[in-house]
Design an enzyme around this catalytic site. Structure first.
Site, mmCIF file in Angstrom:
data_model
loop_
_atom_site.group_PDB
_atom_site.id
_atom_site.type_symbol
_atom_site.label_atom_id
_atom_site.label_comp_id
_atom_site.label_asym_id
_atom_site.label_seq_id
_atom_site.Cartn_x
_atom_site.Cartn_y
_atom_site.Cartn_z
ATOM 1 N N LYS A 22 48.193 53.849 73.259
ATOM 2 C CA LYS A 22 48.151 52.432 72.873
ATOM 3 C C LYS A 22 48.114 51.553 74.117
ATOM 4 O O LYS A 22 47.284 50.653 74.240
ATOM 5 C CB LYS A 22 49.373 52.073 72.045
ATOM 6 N N ASN A 23 49.048 51.810 75.070
ATOM 7 C CA ASN A 23 49.196 50.893 76.199
ATOM 8 C C ASN A 23 48.083 51.023 77.235
ATOM 9 O O ASN A 23 47.933 50.147 78.082
ATOM 10 C CB ASN A 23 50.588 51.042 76.821
ATOM 11 N N ARG A 93 51.687 41.277 72.876
ATOM 12 C CA ARG A 93 51.969 41.114 74.304
ATOM 13 C C ARG A 93 50.718 41.377 75.137
ATOM 14 O O ARG A 93 50.459 40.689 76.120
ATOM 15 C CB ARG A 93 53.069 42.109 74.698
ATOM 16 N N CYS A 117 56.746 42.455 70.982
ATOM 17 C CA CYS A 117 58.050 42.872 70.458
ATOM 18 C C CYS A 117 59.146 41.944 70.985
ATOM 19 O O CYS A 117 59.115 41.493 72.109
ATOM 20 C CB CYS A 117 58.382 44.294 70.917
ATOM 21 N N ARG A 122 60.405 37.848 77.771
ATOM 22 C CA ARG A 122 59.300 38.641 78.341
ATOM 23 C C ARG A 122 58.491 37.712 79.251
ATOM 24 O O ARG A 122 57.461 37.189 78.881
ATOM 25 C CB ARG A 122 58.481 39.266 77.215
ATOM 26 N N ASP A 125 56.162 35.665 85.153
ATOM 27 C CA ASP A 125 56.179 35.063 86.491
ATOM 28 C C ASP A 125 55.492 35.944 87.538
ATOM 29 O O ASP A 125 54.842 35.444 88.455
ATOM 30 C CB ASP A 125 57.624 34.767 86.924
ATOM 31 N N GLN A 126 55.583 37.264 87.381
ATOM 32 C CA GLN A 126 54.935 38.148 88.361
ATOM 33 C C GLN A 126 53.415 38.180 88.171
ATOM 34 O O GLN A 126 52.669 38.320 89.143
ATOM 35 C CB GLN A 126 55.507 39.577 88.236
ATOM 36 N N ASP A 306 60.412 53.046 76.269
ATOM 37 C CA ASP A 306 59.847 53.065 74.909
ATOM 38 C C ASP A 306 60.308 54.272 74.103
ATOM 39 O O ASP A 306 60.135 54.304 72.889
ATOM 40 C CB ASP A 306 58.311 53.027 74.964
ATOM 41 N N ARG A 398 51.886 49.145 64.370
ATOM 42 C CA ARG A 398 51.298 48.573 65.581
ATOM 43 C C ARG A 398 50.999 49.667 66.596
ATOM 44 O O ARG A 398 50.092 49.524 67.410
ATOM 45 C CB ARG A 398 52.262 47.563 66.203
HETATM 46 C C1 EPZ Z 1 54.726 47.215 78.905
HETATM 47 O O1 EPZ Z 1 55.266 45.939 78.596
HETATM 48 C C2 EPZ Z 1 54.570 47.930 77.587
HETATM 49 N N1 EPZ Z 1 53.642 47.184 76.740
HETATM 50 C C3 EPZ Z 1 55.933 48.058 76.899
HETATM 51 O O2 EPZ Z 1 55.729 48.874 75.754
HETATM 52 C C4 EPZ Z 1 56.913 48.785 77.823
HETATM 53 O O3 EPZ Z 1 58.189 48.753 77.239
HETATM 54 C C5 EPZ Z 1 56.948 48.111 79.194
HETATM 55 O O4 EPZ Z 1 55.615 47.977 79.732
HETATM 56 C C6 EPZ Z 1 57.775 48.916 80.187
HETATM 57 O O5 EPZ Z 1 57.198 50.190 80.340
HETATM 58 C C7 EPZ Z 1 52.327 47.351 76.962
HETATM 59 O O6 EPZ Z 1 51.905 48.087 77.844
HETATM 60 C C8 EPZ Z 1 51.402 46.578 76.046
HETATM 61 P P1 EPZ Z 1 56.842 45.008 82.111
HETATM 62 P P2 EPZ Z 1 55.292 44.782 79.737
HETATM 63 O O7 EPZ Z 1 56.046 43.860 82.592
HETATM 64 O O8 EPZ Z 1 54.094 44.899 80.586
HETATM 65 C C9 EPZ Z 1 60.268 42.117 83.692
HETATM 66 C C10 EPZ Z 1 55.709 49.460 73.507
HETATM 67 O O9 EPZ Z 1 56.648 49.737 72.755
HETATM 68 N N2 EPZ Z 1 59.154 41.220 84.053
HETATM 69 O O10 EPZ Z 1 56.686 46.333 82.767
HETATM 70 O O11 EPZ Z 1 55.556 43.490 79.043
HETATM 71 C C11 EPZ Z 1 60.435 42.244 82.192
HETATM 72 O O12 EPZ Z 1 61.255 41.202 81.698
HETATM 73 C C12 EPZ Z 1 55.845 48.291 74.454
HETATM 74 O O13 EPZ Z 1 54.623 50.097 73.578
HETATM 75 C C13 EPZ Z 1 59.441 40.067 84.788
HETATM 76 O O14 EPZ Z 1 60.601 39.789 85.114
HETATM 77 O O15 EPZ Z 1 56.584 45.206 80.549
HETATM 78 C C14 EPZ Z 1 61.090 43.589 82.053
HETATM 79 O O16 EPZ Z 1 62.473 43.464 82.284
HETATM 80 C C15 EPZ Z 1 57.142 47.554 74.233
HETATM 81 N N3 EPZ Z 1 58.414 39.244 85.134
HETATM 82 C C16 EPZ Z 1 60.470 44.407 83.201
HETATM 83 O O17 EPZ Z 1 59.934 43.452 84.109
HETATM 84 C C17 EPZ Z 1 57.112 39.514 84.783
HETATM 85 O O18 EPZ Z 1 56.213 38.727 85.155
HETATM 86 C C18 EPZ Z 1 59.353 45.348 82.783
HETATM 87 O O19 EPZ Z 1 58.383 44.580 82.106
HETATM 88 C C19 EPZ Z 1 56.853 40.682 84.049
HETATM 89 C C20 EPZ Z 1 57.887 41.516 83.696
#
Ligand code: EPZ
Length: 428
Positions: A22-23, A93, A117, A122, A125-126, A306, A398
């Site tokens: 999916k991702n 997302r 989700c 979420r 900023d990065q 996940d 989903r």
């Molecule tokens: C991806 O979400 C996945 N979704 C999520 O899977 C997964 O849980 C997550 O990566 C972690 O592996 C998709 O790929 C569509 P992150 P993402 O940016 O990209 C913080 C599922 O069930 N952060 O890696 O949104 C954030 O708050 C879904 O398939 C910032 O602070 O996750 C979190 O604490 C749920 N600033 C951490 O980083 C930012 O700009 C990781 O988030 C971005 C993220």
């Protein structure tokens, strides 16, 4: 509305095949915007998140042909619009990836704040830090729309303050056609990051280091069409491995990349489960009692967040006291309340959940709060004594293709039932 009705207590036996990731799919499909040719994408999972992304791409003007259930031919050469409609974006997302893809193609994009989700804040900023480093201006305009534009995108050095899958994806998409070299440091290393980089390189991009902390992207002028097959879904595979362990069954999960499953395999073995790796399969058997185990979720190659809710079901049934430390998301414990209704003994304090193992869970009426919490409730229902009814199963659809058919093929008793909306007239 529909619900699942599960008769629990039946060990799962047999074989199941994993669908495309999916991702990876929700990143690779928007990435087709960057191509000047036709992209044939294979092994696409037939799930709601993918259809949402495809619908947005179609609304932008892409020509999309469905070759079969898991193959699409996508031609984005006629896309002229860089504004992504709000109604669809907020549901998912991964719609954030249209920012990087449209910015990479047009040097501008207008997308509403992404949804997805609900397990805490979420932020993006990065993502924005990366876009600005490449020379873009980012501002929040009316109605929660984010406006991003650049005279020209120029390669840059970007250090991610936090390891972010989404930010790594979005910066890669924006940088593949930027002028010069972009270096992403502290990059995410998930298998779907590597899959996206391989897809982009198959179109003529110049990306090195995906899967490590440092990804180098040398901008190219054009990206051609390609044919690409998406990797198997490591989280779906892990979910079926956990289901086999939870029910005390014997299941072979096919179409996997065992290396992607190392963290879940290691924890299952710690829990007292037998795991035998094949070239593209894993066999999971559990005959004895589950043993206590402590888990801390981490970015890849650590234990994937996940799979936290699914594996929590095993800790709820394991001998003794087990702990989960959720280090990625601020609140991924919304499944706990529902597990308690099924008899789980678990206390949550901040990012830590402490489980006191019980002999068995009992069936109950429960609700899904998000995709992986829903998967956990299905596994709990399969393992529990008695009947479990799971509402709001759209969350599960989903991310899990044909979940009830795949589970039924393993001997589970799981039925999809229509939920009649209560009407006042009927209530009186
Ligand atoms: C991806 O979400 C996945 N979704 C999520 O899977 C997964 O849980 C997550 O990566 C972690 O592996 C998709 O790929 C569509 P992150 P993402 O940016 O990209 C913080 C599922 O069930 N952060 O890696 O949104 C954030 O708050 C879904 O398939 C910032 O602070 O996750 C979190 O604490 C749920 N600033 C951490 O980083 C930012 O700009 C990781 O988030 C971005 C993220």
């Amino acid at each position: 509305m529909e619900k699942f009705v599960i008769q629990g207590g039946r060990p799962l036996y047999g074989s199941v095949s994993v669908s495309g990731a999916k991702n990876a799919a929700v990143a690779i499909i928007p990435a087709c915007i960057l191509s000047d040719g036709v992209c044939r994408i294979e092994n696409i999972p037939n799930i709601l998140d993918v259809s949402s992304i495809v619908r947005i791409l179609h609304q932008l003007g892409a020509d999309i042909r469905m070759i079969n259930k898991s193959t699409l031919e996508i031609d984005c050469s006629n896309i002229r619009d860089y504004v992504v409609p709000d109604d669809l974006v907020r549901k998912i997302r991964a719609s954030a990836y249209f920012m990087g893809a449209l910015l990479g193609k047009f040097s501008k994009a207008r997308v509403s704040m992404p949804g997805g989700c609900d397990f805490g804040v979420r932020p993006i900023d990065q993502h924005i830090k990366g876009f600005e480093a490449l020379g873009a201006s980012v501002s929040l305009v009316r109605h929660g729309m984010i406006d991003i534009h650049a005279e020209k995108l120029t390669g840059s050095q970007i250090y991610l303050d936090v390891v972010s899958v989404g930010a790594t994806v979005n910066i890669m998409l924006a940088a593949v056609k930027a002028e010069g070299l972009t270096v992403i440091e502290n990059a995410a290393k998930e298998p779907h990051i590597v899959d996206l980089a391989n897809f982009l390189n198959s179109m003529g991009a110049d990306i090195m280091g995906a899967g490590t902390d440092v990804i180098k992207i040398r901008g190219v002028k054009t990206l051609k069409g390609t044919t690409y097959s998406i990797i198997p879904d490591q989280i779906e595979a892990g979910t079926y491995m956990v289901a086999a362990a939870a029910t005390g069954g014997d299941v072979t999960v096919h179409n996997v990349i065992p290396k992607h499953l190392e963290a879940i395999t290691a924890k299952l073995i710690e829990l007292g489960v037998d795991v035998a790796e094949g070239d593209d399969s894993v066999r999971v058997r559990r005959t004895g009692q589950l043993q206590k185990c402590n888990i801390k979720t981490m970015p890849h190659p650590g234990f994937p967040t996940d799979l936290h809710p699914p594996v929590a079901v095993l800790l709820a049934l394991a001998n003794g006291t087990s702990i989960i430390n959720e280090s990625v998301w601020e609140n991924r414990f919304r499944y706990v309340e529902e597990l308690r209704r099924m008899g789980a003994q678990v206390q949550v304090d901040g990012k830590i959940a402490v489980f006191e193992g019980v002999k068995n869970l009992t069936g109950a009426c429960v609700k899904c709060s998000d995709l992986r919490a829903g998967a956990a409730l299905v596994i709990a229902g399969l393992a529990a004594v008695g009947t479990t009814e799971i509402e709001d199963i759209q969350h599960i659809e989903r991310g899990y293709e044909d979940i009830e058919a795949k589970l039924e093929s393993l001997g589970a008793s799981i039925k999809r039932v229509r939920v009649k909306e209560p009407s006042m007239a009927k209530a009186l």
